[in-house]
Design an enzyme around this catalytic site. Structure first.
Site, PDB file in Angstrom:
ATOM      1  NE  ARG A   1      -4.062  -1.573   0.006  1.00 52.48           N
ATOM      2  CZ  ARG A   1      -5.098  -1.960   0.755  1.00 52.48           C
ATOM      3  NH1 ARG A   1      -5.428  -1.266   1.810  1.00 52.48           N
ATOM      4  NH2 ARG A   1      -5.787  -2.993   0.415  1.00 52.48           N
TER       5      ARG A   1
ATOM      6  NE  ARG B   1      -7.733   4.442   2.392  1.00 56.86           N
ATOM      7  CZ  ARG B   1      -8.411   3.503   3.039  1.00 56.86           C
ATOM      8  NH1 ARG B   1      -9.684   3.664   3.264  1.00 56.86           N
ATOM      9  NH2 ARG B   1      -7.801   2.418   3.448  1.00 56.86           N
TER      10      ARG B   1
ATOM     11  NE  ARG C   1     -10.483   5.928  -3.743  1.00 56.65           N
ATOM     12  CZ  ARG C   1     -11.793   5.968  -3.657  1.00 56.65           C
ATOM     13  NH1 ARG C   1     -12.483   6.613  -4.554  1.00 56.65           N
ATOM     14  NH2 ARG C   1     -12.411   5.354  -2.683  1.00 56.65           N
TER      15      ARG C   1
ATOM     16  CG  ASP D   1      -8.464  -4.275  -4.490  1.00 56.76           C
ATOM     17  OD1 ASP D   1      -8.014  -3.536  -3.603  1.00 56.76           O
ATOM     18  OD2 ASP D   1      -9.165  -5.288  -4.242  1.00 56.76           O
TER      19      ASP D   1
ATOM     20  CE1 TYR E   1     -11.930  -9.099   1.544  1.00 57.33           C
ATOM     21  CE2 TYR E   1      -9.985 -10.352   0.917  1.00 57.33           C
ATOM     22  CZ  TYR E   1     -10.573  -9.325   1.636  1.00 57.33           C
ATOM     23  OH  TYR E   1      -9.812  -8.541   2.449  1.00 57.33           O
TER      24      TYR E   1
HETATM   25  O1  CP3 Z   1       0.325   0.307  -3.330  1.00 52.41           O
HETATM   26  C1  CP3 Z   1      -0.091  -0.873  -3.350  1.00 52.41           C
HETATM   27  O2  CP3 Z   1       0.149  -1.715  -2.463  1.00 52.41           O
HETATM   28  C2  CP3 Z   1      -0.852  -1.348  -4.570  1.00 52.41           C
HETATM   29  C3  CP3 Z   1      -2.265  -1.250  -4.480  1.00 52.41           C
HETATM   30  C4  CP3 Z   1      -3.100  -2.283  -3.749  1.00 52.41           C
HETATM   31  C5  CP3 Z   1      -4.462  -2.022  -3.422  1.00 52.41           C
HETATM   32  N1  CP3 Z   1      -4.993  -3.169  -2.910  1.00 52.41           N
HETATM   33  C6  CP3 Z   1      -5.194  -0.760  -3.679  1.00 52.41           C
HETATM   34  C7  CP3 Z   1      -6.250  -0.401  -2.710  1.00 52.41           C
HETATM   35  C8  CP3 Z   1      -2.816  -3.580  -3.350  1.00 52.41           C
HETATM   36  C9  CP3 Z   1      -1.510  -4.367  -3.406  1.00 52.41           C
HETATM   37  C10 CP3 Z   1      -4.019  -4.137  -2.821  1.00 52.41           C
HETATM   38  C11 CP3 Z   1      -4.137  -5.548  -2.345  1.00 52.41           C
HETATM   39  C12 CP3 Z   1      -5.326  -5.925  -1.574  1.00 52.41           C
HETATM   40  N2  CP3 Z   1      -6.612  -5.529  -1.766  1.00 52.41           N
HETATM   41  C13 CP3 Z   1      -5.320  -6.877  -0.541  1.00 52.41           C
HETATM   42  C14 CP3 Z   1      -4.102  -7.628  -0.092  1.00 52.41           C
HETATM   43  C15 CP3 Z   1      -3.279  -6.808   0.778  1.00 52.41           C
HETATM   44  C16 CP3 Z   1      -3.724  -6.765   2.170  1.00 52.41           C
HETATM   45  O3  CP3 Z   1      -4.046  -5.683   2.642  1.00 52.41           O
HETATM   46  O4  CP3 Z   1      -3.736  -7.846   2.772  1.00 52.41           O
HETATM   47  C17 CP3 Z   1      -6.624  -7.008  -0.059  1.00 52.41           C
HETATM   48  C18 CP3 Z   1      -7.063  -7.878   1.070  1.00 52.41           C
HETATM   49  C19 CP3 Z   1      -7.447  -6.169  -0.857  1.00 52.41           C
HETATM   50  C20 CP3 Z   1      -8.902  -5.986  -0.760  1.00 52.41           C
HETATM   51  C21 CP3 Z   1      -9.231  -4.620  -0.341  1.00 52.41           C
HETATM   52  N3  CP3 Z   1      -9.112  -3.504  -1.153  1.00 52.41           N
HETATM   53  C22 CP3 Z   1      -9.693  -4.201   0.906  1.00 52.41           C
HETATM   54  C23 CP3 Z   1      -9.932  -5.118   2.101  1.00 52.41           C
HETATM   55  C24 CP3 Z   1      -9.876  -2.826   0.832  1.00 52.41           C
HETATM   56  C25 CP3 Z   1     -10.470  -1.928   1.875  1.00 52.41           C
HETATM   57  C26 CP3 Z   1      -9.570  -1.744   3.015  1.00 52.41           C
HETATM   58  C27 CP3 Z   1      -9.100  -0.332   3.095  1.00 52.41           C
HETATM   59  O5  CP3 Z   1      -7.891  -0.154   3.318  1.00 52.41           O
HETATM   60  O6  CP3 Z   1      -9.944   0.544   2.957  1.00 52.41           O
HETATM   61  C28 CP3 Z   1      -9.466  -2.390  -0.454  1.00 52.41           C
HETATM   62  C29 CP3 Z   1      -9.441  -1.013  -0.963  1.00 52.41           C
HETATM   63  C30 CP3 Z   1      -8.132  -0.500  -1.501  1.00 52.41           C
HETATM   64  N4  CP3 Z   1      -7.361  -1.152  -2.418  1.00 52.41           N
HETATM   65  C31 CP3 Z   1      -7.493   0.746  -1.194  1.00 52.41           C
HETATM   66  C32 CP3 Z   1      -6.328   0.806  -1.956  1.00 52.41           C
HETATM   67  C33 CP3 Z   1      -5.323   1.931  -2.013  1.00 52.41           C
HETATM   68  C34 CP3 Z   1      -7.998   1.808  -0.230  1.00 52.41           C
HETATM   69  C35 CP3 Z   1      -9.316   2.322  -0.505  1.00 52.41           C
HETATM   70  C36 CP3 Z   1      -9.577   3.496  -1.411  1.00 52.41           C
HETATM   71  O7  CP3 Z   1      -8.750   4.137  -2.067  1.00 52.41           O
HETATM   72  O8  CP3 Z   1     -10.773   3.786  -1.454  1.00 52.41           O
END
Ligand code: CP3
Length: 348
Positions: free
Chosen positions: A26, A30, A39, A75, A153
């Site tokens: 990540r 954000r 965003r 994602d 999921y």
């Molecule tokens: O910079 C990076 O790491 C690359 C981008 C990335 C995202 N998701 C973008 C994202 C990566 C590698 C992921 C992987 C991901 N997505 C995982 C595995 C990593 C981990 O955390 O274990 C999982 C479980 C997901 C599923 C997911 N996507 C969830 C559970 C959420 C919500 C949780 C949260 O932090 O709000 C997301 C949303 C998400 N994916 C965001 C980002 C930057 C944040 C939300 C947004 O911008 O609205």
């Protein structure tokens, strides 16, 4: 002379490098103002599906932080859409999948195969753009969820605490579980190979939630599928970083999947984790992401503690033990990168 182009790959192969490579899960998210600006105008899914936007976010984050790799902005849940499930991200609630899988008929309806993976071509296209931008000066990391975490999921319909639905399906309907894992692999394998073809220098497989399983269940119901993906990618000469959280007891079993690198979270000291797999693979981790909220002297102490546990062995990739928290000051992340790189020079 810093050599950001090769640090990560040298560490993946357990070769010495001029400094410990560092990147963060990540790292584009954000906590970063540049990300929030994009965003504000686009939904998460829009960004993921627009290669120019995904590439811009990937590149901006990597450059701003001075890290040694750019992880593609995408994602983990994207593959569920072409497989036939509706995906939404709701403000503050995390992801939601409509009609979670509960029975044989639902699994049978899922689409799979290379044509399904081809619908995710926008991710490979974004990788291509980032790779063209850096021209080999910085490696691009592609990724996917590992089959277990993606299945969790699809079955739970969103984030889960106890994974009751997943475990119920796994132990009550083992053949349905196997069918689901086959279908997921049938999409993830061509999806990951397309990322490799587009220029990904390494692939991270996120098995974020696999730590909820017993070793026996892992070996029986998960390992064969993760192993299939790891082998498919590594046969192309591209290292896999196999990450999971809360995996202290699973590490020797996870190692059997054969990835070049194991990624661990902060709950286990890095040296203990590495010893558990007899220092055979490279290791990635494992700063508690909350340490990035600490004042600088406390942060420095924690970053150096992780580096000391790596003990100067070639094959350590510095990372947080899970994703960067939204509350994190970006300056602290930049400072952590500098501390990691300096430590390499002072102790190299
Ligand atoms: O910079 C990076 O790491 C690359 C981008 C990335 C995202 N998701 C973008 C994202 C990566 C590698 C992921 C992987 C991901 N997505 C995982 C595995 C990593 C981990 O955390 O274990 C999982 C479980 C997901 C599923 C997911 N996507 C969830 C559970 C959420 C919500 C949780 C949260 O932090 O709000 C997301 C949303 C998400 N994916 C965001 C980002 C930057 C944040 C939300 C947004 O911008 O609205």
């Amino acid at each position: 002379m810093p050599d950001r182009g090769s640090r990560l790959l040298r560490a993946c192969r357990r070769q010495a490098a001029d400094a410990t490579p560092v990147w963060f899960m990540r790292q584009a998210g954000r906590y970063m103002a540049e990300y929030r600006t994009v965003r504000a105008a686009h939904s998460l899914l829009e960004i993921c599906k627009t290669p120019a936007l995904a590439a811009e976010i990937t590149i901006t984050a990597a450059q701003r932080l001075g890290v040694d790799a750019a992880i593609i902005f995408a994602d983990l849940l994207l593959p569920v859409e072409p497989m036939g499930m509706r995906l939404r991200f709701q403000q503050g609630q995390g992801p939601l999948l409509d009609s979670p899988l509960r029975d044989e008929a639902a699994v049978a309806r899922l689409a799979s195969g290379p044509a399904v993976a081809a619908e995710l071509g926008y991710v490979a296209e974004a990788i291509r753009l980032v790779e063209q931008h850096f021209g080999g000066r910085l490696p691009v990391i592609g990724f996917a969820g590992a089959p277990f975490t993606l299945a969790s999921y699809m079955i739970e319909g969103g984030s889960s605490r106890h994974f009751v639905g997943v475990k119920t399906l796994m132990c009550r309907l083992p053949q349905v579980w196997a069918h689901l894992m086959e279908k997921i692999c049938g999409v993830l394998e061509p999806y990951l190979l397309a990322q490799v073809d587009a220029g990904a220098a390494a692939i991270q497989l996120f098995d974020s939630w696999v730590g909820c399983l017993s070793v026996d269940d892992y070996v029986e119901s998960v390992l064969p599928y993760s192993e299939r993906l790891v082998r498919a990618v590594e046969q192309r000469g591209v290292p896999v970083i196999h990450f999971g959280a809360d995996t202290a007891s699973l590490l020797p079993a996870m190692q059997q999947a054969g990835a070049a690198v194991l990624g661990v979270d902060w709950r286990i000291p890095l040296d203990e984790a590495w010893a558990k797999v007899e220092h055979v693979p490279a290791i990635q981790g494992n700063l508690d992401p909350a340490a990035l909220l600490a004042p600088l002297p406390a942060l420095r102490r924690r970053v150096e503690a992780v580096l000391k546990r790596a003990g100067g062995r070639p094959g350590h990739i510095f990372n947080t033990g899970h994703g960067i928290l939204p509350e994190t000051p970006v300056e602290n992340v930049i400072a952590a990168v500098e501390i990691v790189h300096e430590f390499g020079i002072n102790h190299g």
